[in-house]
Motif scaffolding. Structure first.
Motif, PDB file in Angstrom:
ATOM      1  N   SER A  90     108.565 -23.022  42.967  1.00  0.00           N
ATOM      2  CA  SER A  90     108.019 -21.883  42.219  1.00  0.00           C
ATOM      3  C   SER A  90     106.615 -21.521  42.677  1.00  0.00           C
ATOM      4  N   HIS A  91     105.864 -22.500  43.172  1.00  0.00           N
ATOM      5  CA  HIS A  91     104.484 -22.262  43.584  1.00  0.00           C
ATOM      6  C   HIS A  91     104.270 -22.820  44.995  1.00  0.00           C
ATOM      7  N   PRO A  92     104.782 -22.131  46.017  1.00  0.00           N
ATOM      8  CA  PRO A  92     104.664 -22.637  47.393  1.00  0.00           C
ATOM      9  C   PRO A  92     103.224 -22.759  47.865  1.00  0.00           C
ATOM     10  N   ASP A  93     102.325 -21.901  47.346  1.00  0.00           N
ATOM     11  CA  ASP A  93     100.915 -22.016  47.730  1.00  0.00           C
ATOM     12  C   ASP A  93     100.355 -23.378  47.327  1.00  0.00           C
ATOM     13  N   VAL A  94     100.715 -23.810  46.134  1.00  0.00           N
ATOM     14  CA  VAL A  94     100.221 -25.090  45.635  1.00  0.00           C
ATOM     15  C   VAL A  94     100.765 -26.231  46.483  1.00  0.00           C
ATOM     16  N   LEU A  95     102.043 -26.151  46.841  1.00  0.00           N
ATOM     17  CA  LEU A  95     102.639 -27.195  47.675  1.00  0.00           C
ATOM     18  C   LEU A  95     101.964 -27.252  49.043  1.00  0.00           C
TER      19      LEU A  95
ATOM     20  N   ASP B 223      98.873 -26.222  49.828  1.00  0.00           N
ATOM     21  CA  ASP B 223      97.500 -26.732  49.686  1.00  0.00           C
ATOM     22  C   ASP B 223      97.491 -28.235  49.427  1.00  0.00           C
ATOM     23  N   SER B 224      98.484 -28.727  48.676  1.00  0.00           N
ATOM     24  CA  SER B 224      98.535 -30.163  48.430  1.00  0.00           C
ATOM     25  C   SER B 224      98.885 -30.915  49.712  1.00  0.00           C
ATOM     26  N   THR B 225      99.672 -30.297  50.573  1.00  0.00           N
ATOM     27  CA  THR B 225      99.982 -30.900  51.865  1.00  0.00           C
ATOM     28  C   THR B 225      98.728 -30.990  52.722  1.00  0.00           C
ATOM     29  N   LEU B 226      97.934 -29.897  52.756  1.00  0.00           N
ATOM     30  CA  LEU B 226      96.676 -29.928  53.505  1.00  0.00           C
ATOM     31  C   LEU B 226      95.725 -30.990  52.946  1.00  0.00           C
ATOM     32  N   ALA B 227      95.672 -31.087  51.612  1.00  0.00           N
ATOM     33  CA  ALA B 227      94.794 -32.083  50.994  1.00  0.00           C
ATOM     34  C   ALA B 227      95.238 -33.490  51.385  1.00  0.00           C
ATOM     35  N   ASP B 228      96.535 -33.701  51.424  1.00  0.00           N
ATOM     36  CA  ASP B 228      97.057 -35.013  51.800  1.00  0.00           C
ATOM     37  C   ASP B 228      96.718 -35.339  53.252  1.00  0.00           C
ATOM     38  N   ILE B 229      96.857 -34.331  54.131  1.00  0.00           N
ATOM     39  CA  ILE B 229      96.473 -34.521  55.534  1.00  0.00           C
ATOM     40  C   ILE B 229      94.990 -34.841  55.628  1.00  0.00           C
ATOM     41  N   GLY B 230      94.181 -34.097  54.864  1.00  0.00           N
ATOM     42  CA  GLY B 230      92.739 -34.307  54.883  1.00  0.00           C
ATOM     43  C   GLY B 230      92.369 -35.716  54.435  1.00  0.00           C
TER      44      GLY B 230
END
Length: 242
Positions: free
Chosen positions: A220-225, A227-234
């Protein structure tokens, strides 16, 4: 009896006309729609007349691909305009810009990133010397220069991957030397190479799933997914996506 064929001069066309029509066919119908016959029909000329400009369809597709990459590079440059001069902020902004462009240009994304290698691209490594590759490498270089990026210790990298990573290092260093890109080559050890490959696999894989609607569940919220992926990579490399 058939109507006699009209005689007369064919309309004058230019390389720019050909690329414009090819790009339009790509956007409207996808990569398979780029054919010499279809382009000739749109321009009111015969297909053989196009061979004055391109030896084959593959050559024409390679030219269109170059145009698409140039446009994507402009989008990625625009993604960091006005942002603080911080390597992490700019790196993740470029990642978000890549996803945004892919979602807005799904058929161009398909041609460049989800199609078999075309004429003019002898190796995937060649893409690092192109505008888009240079932008990602420049951003990665800034990260390595400005941050203490955490990488996997060499002893924890699967031995089966090391020869491939060494080949990647060697070829990337050659590309960097040929292109004159600003990248701290002295930091390009096996751990950094491993992180770069894993990062691209995650970024590209995530964007591809979203572009083609292949998430295994409804998101439902692909933007959130994303951004959370980028945060996890970071976090994985010692910094956090802001």
């Amino acid at each position: 009896m058939s109507e006699p064929r009209r005689r007369g001069r064919m309309p004058a066309v230019s390389d720019a006309d050909i690329r414009r029509v090819a790009r339009s066919l790509l956007v409207d119908h996808g990569p398979d729609a780029i054919t010499l016959r279809a382009i000739a029909r749109e321009l009111g000329i015969t297909a053989p007349a196009l061979y004055r400009y391109y030896e084959s369809r593959d050559d024409l597709v390679a030219a269109v691909r170059t145009d698409v990459c140039l446009d994507l590079a402009k989008d990625l440059e625009a993604a960091v305009e006005g942002l603080p001069d911080d390597a992490g902020t700019r790196f993740f902004a470029i990642c978000r810009g890549f996803r945004r462009w892919a979602l807005n240009h799904s058929r161009e994304f398909t041609l460049v990133f989800a199609s078999p290698v075309t004429a003019g691209i002898t190796s995937a490594m060649q893409q690092f010397g192109e505008p888009v590759g240079r932008i990602f490498l420049g951003a990665a270089g800034r990260l390595l220069t400005d941050y203490a990026v955490v990488t996997t210790p060499t002893e924890l990298i699967p031995p089966e991957l090391r020869d491939d990573l060494i080949t990647f290092q060697t070829e990337l260093l050659r590309v960097l030397a040929d292109s004159g890109q600003k990248f701290p080559a002295e930091k390009l050890d096996l751990g950094v190479s491993y992180v770069m490959i894993q990062f691209w696999a995650r970024l590209y894989g995530h964007v591809t799933l979203e572009v083609f609607g292949n998430y295994p569940i409804q998101i439902s919220h692909p933007d959130v997914l994303f951004d959370s992926t980028l945060a996890d990579i970071g976090r994985g490399i010692g910094l956090v996506a802001g």
